[in-house]
Design a protein around this motif. Structure first.
Motif, PDB file in Angstrom:
ATOM      1  N   GLY A  49      11.336   7.230   4.161  1.00 14.47           N
ATOM      2  CA  GLY A  49      12.457   7.935   4.632  1.00 14.47           C
ATOM      3  C   GLY A  49      13.907   7.106   4.174  1.00 14.47           C
ATOM      4  O   GLY A  49      15.039   7.529   4.638  1.00 14.47           O
ATOM      5  N   GLU A  50      13.733   5.993   3.362  1.00 16.59           N
ATOM      6  CA  GLU A  50      14.827   5.427   2.796  1.00 16.59           C
ATOM      7  C   GLU A  50      14.987   5.672   1.524  1.00 16.59           C
ATOM      8  O   GLU A  50      14.251   5.760   0.628  1.00 16.59           O
ATOM      9  CB  GLU A  50      14.669   3.856   3.000  1.00 16.59           C
ATOM     10  N   ARG A  51      16.211   5.466   1.073  1.00 17.28           N
ATOM     11  CA  ARG A  51      16.520   5.367  -0.526  1.00 17.28           C
ATOM     12  C   ARG A  51      17.773   4.507  -0.954  1.00 17.28           C
ATOM     13  O   ARG A  51      18.616   4.436  -0.363  1.00 17.28           O
ATOM     14  CB  ARG A  51      16.883   6.823  -0.642  1.00 17.28           C
ATOM     15  N   PRO A 146       0.360   3.665  -2.565  1.00 16.87           N
ATOM     16  CA  PRO A 146       0.477   5.066  -3.268  1.00 16.87           C
ATOM     17  C   PRO A 146       1.691   5.404  -3.832  1.00 16.87           C
ATOM     18  O   PRO A 146       2.837   5.585  -2.729  1.00 16.87           O
ATOM     19  CB  PRO A 146      -0.071   6.018  -2.275  1.00 16.87           C
ATOM     20  N   ALA A 147       2.024   5.379  -5.044  1.00 21.90           N
ATOM     21  CA  ALA A 147       3.541   5.784  -5.447  1.00 21.90           C
ATOM     22  C   ALA A 147       3.603   6.623  -6.679  1.00 21.90           C
ATOM     23  O   ALA A 147       2.589   6.526  -7.516  1.00 21.90           O
ATOM     24  CB  ALA A 147       4.319   4.219  -5.577  1.00 21.90           C
ATOM     25  N   LEU A 154      13.176   5.930 -11.061  1.00 21.76           N
ATOM     26  CA  LEU A 154      13.231   6.500  -9.940  1.00 21.76           C
ATOM     27  C   LEU A 154      11.714   6.385  -9.358  1.00 21.76           C
ATOM     28  O   LEU A 154      10.914   7.217 -10.146  1.00 21.76           O
ATOM     29  CB  LEU A 154      13.867   7.890  -9.785  1.00 21.76           C
ATOM     30  N   VAL A 155      11.540   5.889  -8.411  1.00 22.82           N
ATOM     31  CA  VAL A 155      10.039   5.264  -7.886  1.00 22.82           C
ATOM     32  C   VAL A 155       9.954   5.846  -6.489  1.00 22.82           C
ATOM     33  O   VAL A 155      10.670   5.718  -5.478  1.00 22.82           O
ATOM     34  CB  VAL A 155       9.461   3.837  -8.199  1.00 22.82           C
ATOM     35  N   ARG A 156       8.864   6.767  -6.203  1.00 17.23           N
ATOM     36  CA  ARG A 156       8.700   7.244  -4.818  1.00 17.23           C
ATOM     37  C   ARG A 156       7.493   6.683  -4.092  1.00 17.23           C
ATOM     38  O   ARG A 156       6.504   6.939  -4.835  1.00 17.23           O
ATOM     39  CB  ARG A 156       8.936   8.724  -4.772  1.00 17.23           C
ATOM     40  N   HIS A 157       7.589   6.031  -3.089  1.00 16.48           N
ATOM     41  CA  HIS A 157       6.519   5.553  -2.318  1.00 16.48           C
ATOM     42  C   HIS A 157       6.139   6.988  -1.369  1.00 16.48           C
ATOM     43  O   HIS A 157       6.653   7.507  -0.897  1.00 16.48           O
ATOM     44  CB  HIS A 157       6.836   4.625  -1.554  1.00 16.48           C
ATOM     45  N   VAL A 158       4.747   7.112  -1.716  1.00 15.17           N
ATOM     46  CA  VAL A 158       4.346   8.554  -0.828  1.00 15.17           C
ATOM     47  C   VAL A 158       3.215   8.245   0.120  1.00 15.17           C
ATOM     48  O   VAL A 158       2.612   9.333   0.545  1.00 15.17           O
ATOM     49  CB  VAL A 158       3.535   9.417  -2.023  1.00 15.17           C
ATOM     50  N   ALA A 159       3.439   7.322   0.912  1.00 18.33           N
ATOM     51  CA  ALA A 159       2.456   7.063   2.072  1.00 18.33           C
ATOM     52  C   ALA A 159       3.518   6.636   3.199  1.00 18.33           C
ATOM     53  O   ALA A 159       4.427   5.967   2.932  1.00 18.33           O
ATOM     54  CB  ALA A 159       1.429   5.894   1.750  1.00 18.33           C
ATOM     55  N   PRO A 160       2.968   7.043   4.191  1.00 13.34           N
ATOM     56  CA  PRO A 160       3.797   6.672   5.591  1.00 13.34           C
ATOM     57  C   PRO A 160       3.707   5.190   6.025  1.00 13.34           C
ATOM     58  O   PRO A 160       4.711   4.731   6.655  1.00 13.34           O
ATOM     59  CB  PRO A 160       3.183   7.460   6.773  1.00 13.34           C
ATOM     60  N   ARG A 161       2.681   4.580   5.384  1.00 14.16           N
ATOM     61  CA  ARG A 161       2.326   3.110   5.845  1.00 14.16           C
ATOM     62  C   ARG A 161       2.934   2.289   4.841  1.00 14.16           C
ATOM     63  O   ARG A 161       3.197   2.776   3.729  1.00 14.16           O
ATOM     64  CB  ARG A 161       0.969   2.680   5.899  1.00 14.16           C
ATOM     65  N   PRO A 162       3.513   1.110   5.033  1.00 15.96           N
ATOM     66  CA  PRO A 162       3.807   0.022   4.050  1.00 15.96           C
ATOM     67  C   PRO A 162       3.070  -0.248   2.960  1.00 15.96           C
ATOM     68  O   PRO A 162       1.894  -0.095   2.903  1.00 15.96           O
ATOM     69  CB  PRO A 162       4.312  -1.104   4.890  1.00 15.96           C
ATOM     70  N   ALA A 188      10.362  -9.297   2.004  1.00 11.72           N
ATOM     71  CA  ALA A 188      11.001  -8.016   1.420  1.00 11.72           C
ATOM     72  C   ALA A 188      10.471  -6.374   1.920  1.00 11.72           C
ATOM     73  O   ALA A 188      10.917  -5.512   1.320  1.00 11.72           O
ATOM     74  CB  ALA A 188      11.073  -8.098  -0.206  1.00 11.72           C
ATOM     75  N   GLY A 189       9.490  -6.768   2.813  1.00 11.20           N
ATOM     76  CA  GLY A 189       9.048  -5.479   3.421  1.00 11.20           C
ATOM     77  C   GLY A 189       7.672  -4.862   2.524  1.00 11.20           C
ATOM     78  O   GLY A 189       7.356  -3.723   2.804  1.00 11.20           O
ATOM     79  N   VAL A 190       7.172  -5.781   1.971  1.00 16.35           N
ATOM     80  CA  VAL A 190       5.815  -5.335   1.327  1.00 16.35           C
ATOM     81  C   VAL A 190       4.915  -6.088   1.882  1.00 16.35           C
ATOM     82  O   VAL A 190       4.842  -7.323   2.116  1.00 16.35           O
ATOM     83  CB  VAL A 190       5.866  -5.616  -0.216  1.00 16.35           C
ATOM     84  N   ARG A 191       3.845  -5.510   2.745  1.00 11.98           N
ATOM     85  CA  ARG A 191       2.866  -6.167   3.103  1.00 11.98           C
ATOM     86  C   ARG A 191       1.921  -7.098   2.197  1.00 11.98           C
ATOM     87  O   ARG A 191       1.507  -6.472   0.947  1.00 11.98           O
ATOM     88  CB  ARG A 191       1.583  -5.442   3.977  1.00 11.98           C
TER      89      ARG A 191
END
Length: 326
Positions: A49-51, A146-147, A154-162, A188-191
């Protein structure tokens, strides 16, 4: 900590974007349209949900980036022998190297109990990776991110989980260098969980890759599509069981949650990284995900009949397309 990231693809862009946004100093080794986009427009990441867009130093020459505190290689395994030589200017005396890619890693036999410390021939036939990076630098990594690259830059992360990069020492246990790197990623928000047995974590993820990715290329189906079709579902489960037997022959016991595997609601419409490579006409990670496991099976006397059929078809398709010469 200054982190060098090699590869501006889906995982590399995702990681670089998160680290740079958190204020970590990042140096990105990239090339072609990705490099041009990074220089012209910066790196944009879409995740949960962020960009956001960040500007990161990027070059196609490692010498321009200089020595870093840690290197994370997110390029695909077929490119690794060339990368091992190219990143030399980024390596200080104690710079660790994380190869964040799917499948059996080249360092797999380093620190493996009861086994000579050596490279995996299927993945490093000339020993270029073993010499260029060296086992002492290696930190193991298992990707759950999953990205996809929507377009250069432009990279899109396509999973609801981190997104997650599980880290571990090939020799086992925990170390200060792994803990430090994990802490930077988590901030940085990456597990970035740190595990004592990175091989067990590797096999657990490999059960998913080996049972779905080749079939995705052969059928064109998404992850959910393969689970919804009873016939392809049975093939995926059979391959998982065969891979589990190979892991067991190495003294590694990893459970399979068959109930979850069989439920299409637990799968997404994501196209695996192997299928994305096929779509783009790029070399696929066939050796690391599939054929290295077959080699291990033969060495251990473990039968893998379903995997052998799928592998034969996958290799034939890739050779016909000119994307596999192994």
């Amino acid at each position: 900590m200054r982190i060098g990231i090699v590869g501006a693809g889906a995982v590399g862009g995702f990681l670089a974007g998160h680290l740079a946004r958190a204020g970590t100093e990042v140096a990105l080794l990239a090339r072609g349209p990705h490099l041009a986009a990074l220089r012209d427009r910066g790196l944009t990441v879409e995740s949960r949900g962020e960009r956001w867009t960040v500007t990161v130093p990027a070059s196609d020459r490692a010498a321009d980036l200089g020595v870093v505190d840690a290197v994370v290689v997110t390029a695909k395994a077929p490119a690794l022998p060339a990368i091992a030589a190219a990143i030399a200017p980024m390596l200080g005396p104690d710079t660790p190297v994380v190869c964040a890619m799917n499948g059996i890693p080249w360092w797999y036999h380093h620190g493996r109990p009861g086994t000579e410390s050596r490279t995996v021939d299927r993945l490093d036939p000339d020993g270029a990776i073993w010499r260029g990076i060296g086992p002492a630098r290696a930190i193991g990594c298992v990707i759950d991110c999953p990205a996809q690259v929507v377009e250069p830059g432009l990279v899109r992360h396509v999973a609801p989980r981190p997104g997650a990069l599980t880290l571990g020492e090939p020799t086992g246990g925990r170390s200060d260098r792994v803990e430090r790197l994990a802490a930077v990623m988590e901030a940085a928000g990456v597990r970035a969980p740190v595990v004592g047995d990175i091989r067990a974590a590797t096999w657990s993820k490999l059960f998913v890759n080996i049972s779905r990715s080749p079939l995705g290329v052969l059928t064109g189906l998404s992850e959910r599509g393969m689970a919804a079709d009873p016939d392809t579902l049975e093939i995926t489960v059979a391959i998982m069981r065969e891979a589990q037997a190979v892991a067991r022959a190495h003294g590694i016991e990893v459970d399979i949650d068959e109930a979850r595997t069989r439920d299409p609601q637990n799968r997404s419409e994501h196209r695996s990284s192997m299928l994305q490579d096929w779509d783009l006409g790029r070399p696929m990670e066939i050796d690391g995900i599939v054929r290295a496991v077959q080699d291990f099976a033969r060495e251990a006397g473990v039968a893998t009949p379903t995997l052998d059929v799928v592998s034969t078809l996958l290799v034939a398709k890739a050779r016909q397309a000119g994307t596999y010469s192994g």
